[in-house]
Design a protein around this motif. Structure first.
Motif, PDB file in Angstrom:
ATOM      1  N   GLY A  20       1.383 -10.275   5.174  1.00 44.20           N
ATOM      2  CA  GLY A  20       0.675  -9.028   5.460  1.00 44.20           C
ATOM      3  C   GLY A  20      -0.810  -9.266   5.639  1.00 44.20           C
ATOM      4  N   SER A  24      -6.111  -6.236   2.200  1.00 43.50           N
ATOM      5  CA  SER A  24      -5.964  -7.183   1.102  1.00 43.50           C
ATOM      6  C   SER A  24      -5.567  -8.576   1.595  1.00 43.50           C
ATOM      7  N   GLU A  43       1.663 -11.556   9.871  1.00 44.69           N
ATOM      8  CA  GLU A  43       1.443 -10.115  10.082  1.00 44.69           C
ATOM      9  C   GLU A  43       2.458  -9.585  11.104  1.00 44.69           C
ATOM     10  N   ARG A  44       3.087  -8.465  10.756  1.00 45.95           N
ATOM     11  CA  ARG A  44       4.143  -7.935  11.643  1.00 45.95           C
ATOM     12  C   ARG A  44       3.582  -7.241  12.885  1.00 45.95           C
ATOM     13  N   VAL A  51      -3.747  -0.672   7.498  1.00 44.86           N
ATOM     14  CA  VAL A  51      -3.908   0.782   7.660  1.00 44.86           C
ATOM     15  C   VAL A  51      -5.239   1.103   8.362  1.00 44.86           C
ATOM     16  N   GLN A  59     -12.321   4.388   7.613  1.00 43.72           N
ATOM     17  CA  GLN A  59     -13.445   4.354   6.662  1.00 43.72           C
ATOM     18  C   GLN A  59     -13.010   3.595   5.413  1.00 43.72           C
ATOM     19  N   ILE A  61     -13.342   3.018   1.630  1.00 44.37           N
ATOM     20  CA  ILE A  61     -13.782   3.682   0.406  1.00 44.37           C
ATOM     21  C   ILE A  61     -13.573   2.696  -0.734  1.00 44.37           C
ATOM     22  N   VAL A 137       7.885 -10.877   7.415  1.00 45.35           N
ATOM     23  CA  VAL A 137       8.492 -11.590   6.289  1.00 45.35           C
ATOM     24  C   VAL A 137       9.750 -10.819   5.914  1.00 45.35           C
ATOM     25  N   GLY A 303       0.637   6.415   8.373  1.00 50.21           N
ATOM     26  CA  GLY A 303      -0.027   5.748   7.252  1.00 50.21           C
ATOM     27  C   GLY A 303       0.676   6.147   5.961  1.00 50.21           C
ATOM     28  N   GLY A 376      -3.121  -5.655  -3.329  1.00 46.67           N
ATOM     29  CA  GLY A 376      -3.198  -4.423  -2.546  1.00 46.67           C
ATOM     30  C   GLY A 376      -2.562  -3.256  -3.275  1.00 46.67           C
ATOM     31  N   ARG A 377      -2.029  -2.322  -2.489  1.00 49.67           N
ATOM     32  CA  ARG A 377      -1.607  -1.064  -3.112  1.00 49.67           C
ATOM     33  C   ARG A 377      -0.333  -1.171  -3.943  1.00 49.67           C
ATOM     34  N   ARG A 390      -5.907   2.076  -4.824  1.00 48.85           N
ATOM     35  CA  ARG A 390      -5.297   1.793  -3.516  1.00 48.85           C
ATOM     36  C   ARG A 390      -6.305   1.783  -2.366  1.00 48.85           C
ATOM     37  N   MET A 392      -9.212   0.804   0.320  1.00 45.91           N
ATOM     38  CA  MET A 392      -9.253  -0.482   1.025  1.00 45.91           C
ATOM     39  C   MET A 392     -10.271  -1.462   0.439  1.00 45.91           C
TER      40      MET A 392
HETATM   41  C1  FAD Z   1      -3.234   8.332   5.510  1.00 50.77           C
HETATM   42  C2  FAD Z   1      -4.021   7.442   4.614  1.00 50.77           C
HETATM   43  C3  FAD Z   1      -5.360   7.705   4.389  1.00 50.77           C
HETATM   44  C4  FAD Z   1      -6.107   6.851   3.590  1.00 50.77           C
HETATM   45  N1  FAD Z   1      -7.447   7.055   3.467  1.00 50.77           N
HETATM   46  C5  FAD Z   1      -8.216   6.044   2.988  1.00 50.77           C
HETATM   47  C6  FAD Z   1      -9.617   6.060   3.172  1.00 50.77           C
HETATM   48  O1  FAD Z   1     -10.172   7.004   3.723  1.00 50.77           O
HETATM   49  N2  FAD Z   1     -10.329   4.985   2.738  1.00 50.77           N
HETATM   50  C7  FAD Z   1      -9.744   3.933   2.074  1.00 50.77           C
HETATM   51  O2  FAD Z   1     -10.440   2.993   1.691  1.00 50.77           O
HETATM   52  N3  FAD Z   1      -8.410   3.917   1.870  1.00 50.77           N
HETATM   53  C8  FAD Z   1      -7.637   4.920   2.346  1.00 50.77           C
HETATM   54  N4  FAD Z   1      -6.278   4.879   2.219  1.00 50.77           N
HETATM   55  C9  FAD Z   1      -5.648   3.840   1.372  1.00 50.77           C
HETATM   56  C10 FAD Z   1      -5.603   2.488   2.026  1.00 50.77           C
HETATM   57  O3  FAD Z   1      -5.631   2.576   3.419  1.00 50.77           O
HETATM   58  C11 FAD Z   1      -4.400   1.643   1.615  1.00 50.77           C
HETATM   59  O4  FAD Z   1      -4.027   1.855   0.294  1.00 50.77           O
HETATM   60  C12 FAD Z   1      -4.805   0.187   1.850  1.00 50.77           C
HETATM   61  O5  FAD Z   1      -4.826  -0.021   3.244  1.00 50.77           O
HETATM   62  C13 FAD Z   1      -3.930  -0.780   1.152  1.00 50.77           C
HETATM   63  O6  FAD Z   1      -4.254  -2.067   1.611  1.00 50.77           O
HETATM   64  P1  FAD Z   1      -3.135  -3.180   1.684  1.00 50.77           P
HETATM   65  O7  FAD Z   1      -3.772  -4.380   2.267  1.00 50.77           O
HETATM   66  O8  FAD Z   1      -2.458  -3.260   0.371  1.00 50.77           O
HETATM   67  O9  FAD Z   1      -2.030  -2.580   2.661  1.00 50.77           O
HETATM   68  P2  FAD Z   1      -2.051  -2.297   4.228  1.00 50.77           P
HETATM   69  O10 FAD Z   1      -3.380  -1.917   4.714  1.00 50.77           O
HETATM   70  O11 FAD Z   1      -0.911  -1.361   4.434  1.00 50.77           O
HETATM   71  O12 FAD Z   1      -1.686  -3.704   4.850  1.00 50.77           O
HETATM   72  C14 FAD Z   1      -0.398  -4.254   4.752  1.00 50.77           C
HETATM   73  C15 FAD Z   1      -0.195  -5.149   5.966  1.00 50.77           C
HETATM   74  O13 FAD Z   1       1.027  -5.855   5.819  1.00 50.77           O
HETATM   75  C16 FAD Z   1       1.752  -5.806   7.034  1.00 50.77           C
HETATM   76  N5  FAD Z   1       3.165  -5.942   6.670  1.00 50.77           N
HETATM   77  C17 FAD Z   1       3.928  -5.068   5.985  1.00 50.77           C
HETATM   78  N6  FAD Z   1       5.156  -5.569   5.789  1.00 50.77           N
HETATM   79  C18 FAD Z   1       5.162  -6.798   6.356  1.00 50.77           C
HETATM   80  C19 FAD Z   1       6.143  -7.822   6.461  1.00 50.77           C
HETATM   81  N7  FAD Z   1       7.358  -7.693   5.930  1.00 50.77           N
HETATM   82  N8  FAD Z   1       5.819  -8.961   7.115  1.00 50.77           N
HETATM   83  C20 FAD Z   1       4.578  -9.121   7.673  1.00 50.77           C
HETATM   84  N9  FAD Z   1       3.608  -8.172   7.589  1.00 50.77           N
HETATM   85  C21 FAD Z   1       3.899  -7.042   6.926  1.00 50.77           C
HETATM   86  C22 FAD Z   1       1.395  -4.463   7.634  1.00 50.77           C
HETATM   87  O14 FAD Z   1       1.620  -4.434   9.015  1.00 50.77           O
HETATM   88  C23 FAD Z   1      -0.088  -4.363   7.263  1.00 50.77           C
HETATM   89  O15 FAD Z   1      -0.920  -4.949   8.233  1.00 50.77           O
HETATM   90  C24 FAD Z   1      -5.492   5.734   2.977  1.00 50.77           C
HETATM   91  C25 FAD Z   1      -4.135   5.482   3.186  1.00 50.77           C
HETATM   92  C26 FAD Z   1      -3.411   6.313   4.005  1.00 50.77           C
HETATM   93  C27 FAD Z   1      -1.988   5.982   4.274  1.00 50.77           C
END
Ligand code: FAD
Length: 445
Positions: A20, A24, A43-44, A51, A59, A61, A137, A303, A376-377, A390, A392
């Motif tokens: 991913g 994160s 990355e898929r 997100v 943005q 946060i 994955v 999202g 990450g989340r 959660r 970013m």
């Molecule tokens: C609608 C919405 C509004 C939000 N608003 C905000 C905001 O304003 N500001 C803020 O900071 N946060 C905000 N958040 C929270 C934040 O965006 C997420 O919690 C954050 O992106 C988590 O980061 P992450 O890296 O864990 O996951 P993600 O950003 O979801 O990244 C996961 C990555 O893994 C990839 N992936 C998933 N499964 C696989 C797999 N099996 N194989 C390969 N790749 C895979 C996905 O394609 C993605 O690129 C919001 C979330 C949502 C949904």
């Protein structure tokens, strides 16, 4: 896959595989590689950023708690590159969920998601990182309680890759799930999970005109729209790309569907697009500044705010956050707000802790499996604590910790269970990351 623009062959074995490439995973891969690990980032989608790019949540946060910046290190470097490329004007002070019952003022970092896509490509260029796009994955390869690699589903078929340590940065904890890890939450609690949203962008918006509407009037408009069933939550908030006359709108709310169920996930895309149609019409007909707005983009996918959270060696709680609990193995700092979108209604609860809070290394380590780090989340946190951890910026800070932990674990075959928090924290500080409030006061901004 790329490295400095040259085509390279996929190895059969890496020190670290990061699953991913969202907020994160991007930072985790960079941190692992900088710590000397031969790293594969999988990355898929066809771009990095998760997100923030694919779902258009434009943005960041969680860099600041009140006036104090608490996320530094590699994530801060990434922001500087975005600004340098013209993808953001930097931090702004804004009112979150302005039309809701309890808005809150915070620092955010609005950005142009299209610019972030290519900044991320360049940022990840390191001698020992390979990036594989359009690769999912699919399975964890587990032997005697240790994860030894992953199986990837790629356009040409299935590929197995061995690794000494795996970082699960999928958001959905897909690797952990396949490895048989225990979870704090799964599909059984849909009505207690934060809702999903489909983000869209309108061009030709008179942003200044909209901003001049008094908050009370915005709230009146939002409540009237909800009553008529034309909009879906108490916020008319949007972001604009730097210099743009556009509005990136986080206004849809998709509830009661399980984002771990393929059929529900498909339904969510359908419902989301119906909501977008209705919201756009509402804005054009009722809200100053949107009279001539044109629908420019709908994000490529919904999202998802909340799915699985692992059961780790420590479960981060709201009390840990609000009571500022100190952990000797703190590896990242989280920042407010803690924002819980009402899972079943149209409101939001926002809380601002007094200080940035510590996240212990144990919350990234799933119980009962060796060689796996979750970031990450999906880290080990309660529903309420997850509402704070959660964001970013926090996901990036956790990514820096996870990548560093994975590289240390891979060195000389050291295990994830045997990771020494003092060594991890020492490396993180050397990378300029903050693991306690004392690390946050910097002259360099
Ligand atoms: C609608 C919405 C509004 C939000 N608003 C905000 C905001 O304003 N500001 C803020 O900071 N946060 C905000 N958040 C929270 C934040 O965006 C997420 O919690 C954050 O992106 C988590 O980061 P992450 O890296 O864990 O996951 P993600 O950003 O979801 O990244 C996961 C990555 O893994 C990839 N992936 C998933 N499964 C696989 C797999 N099996 N194989 C390969 N790749 C895979 C996905 O394609 C993605 O690129 C919001 C979330 C949502 C949904």
């Amino acid at each position: 896959m790329f490295a400095s623009g040259k085509k390279q062959s996929l190895r059969k074995e890496y020190d670290v595989v990061v699953a991913g490439g969202g907020a994160s995973g991007l930072i985790a891969a960079k941190a692992a590689a900088r710590n000397g690990a031969k790293t594969l980032l999988v990355e898929r989608q066809g771009c990095l950023g998760g997100v923030g790019t694919t779902c258009y949540v434009a943005q960041y946060i969680g860099f600041f708690n009140g006036e104090l910046q608490a996320v530094w290190g590699t994530p801060n470097e990434f922001l500087k590159e975005i600004v340098k490329a013209g993808g953001s004007d930097g931090f702004t002070y804004y009112t979150m969920a302005e039309a809701s019952a309890s808005p809150i003022n915070i620092y955010n970092f609005p950005f142009n998601p299209e610019v972030v896509k290519y900044v991320a490509d360049d940022f990840i260029q390191e001698e020992n990182i390979h990036v594989l796009f359009h690769a999912q994955v699919a399975d964890a390869l587990v032997q005697d309680g240790t994860i030894s690699g992953v199986a990837l589903q790629c356009v040409g078929g299935r590929i197995e890759v061995a690794a000494k340590a795996i970082v699960d940065a999928t958001g959905d904890a897909t690797v952990a799930h396949s490895a048989g890890v225990r979870f704090l939450s799964d599909s059984s609690e849909i009505d207690q999970k934060q809702p999903t949203s489909l983000v869209f962008r309108l061009s030709n918006v008179n942003v200044k005109r909209f901003r001049s509407i008094p908050r009370e009037r915005k709230r009146e408009l939002a409540l009237a729209g909800i009553k008529k069933g034309e909009i879906f939550w108490e916020s008319l908030s949007f972001m604009s790309t730097p210099g743009g006359h556009d509005a990136i709108c986080l206004m849809s709310r998709i509830r009661g569907l399980d984002m771990l169920d393929a059929v529900d996930l498909s339904e969510a895309e359908y419902v989301g697009r119906r909501q977008v149609q209705s919201i756009v019409k509402f804005l054009q007909e009722n809200v100053d500044g949107f009279e001539k707005a044109v629908l420019a983009n709908i994000a490529a996918r919904v999202g998802v705010r909340e799915t699985r959270r692992i059961h780790g060696r420590h479960v981060l709680t709201l009390e840990d956050i609000l009571e500022d609990r100190q952990f000797p193995d703190s590896v990242a700092l989280g920042c407010g707000p803690v924002d819980v979108h009402d899972p079943n209604g149209s409101g939001i609860t926002l809380m601002m802790p007094e200080r940035p809070w510590q996240i212990p290394m144990r919350s990234l380590l799933p119980d009962g499996i060796e060689g796996l780090i979750v970031t990450g989340r999906a880290i080990s946190a309660t529903h309420e604590a997850n509402a704070g951890s959660r964001h970013m910026a926090t996901a990036m800070a956790l990514g820096e910790a996870a990548g560093t932990m994975a590289a240390i674990a891979a060195e000389g075959g050291a295990s994830t269970a045997g990771l020494d928090p003092k060594v991890v924290r020492g490396r993180l500080r050397a990378q300029s990351a903050a693991t306690s409030v004392e690390d946050c006061h910097r002259p360099d901004g």
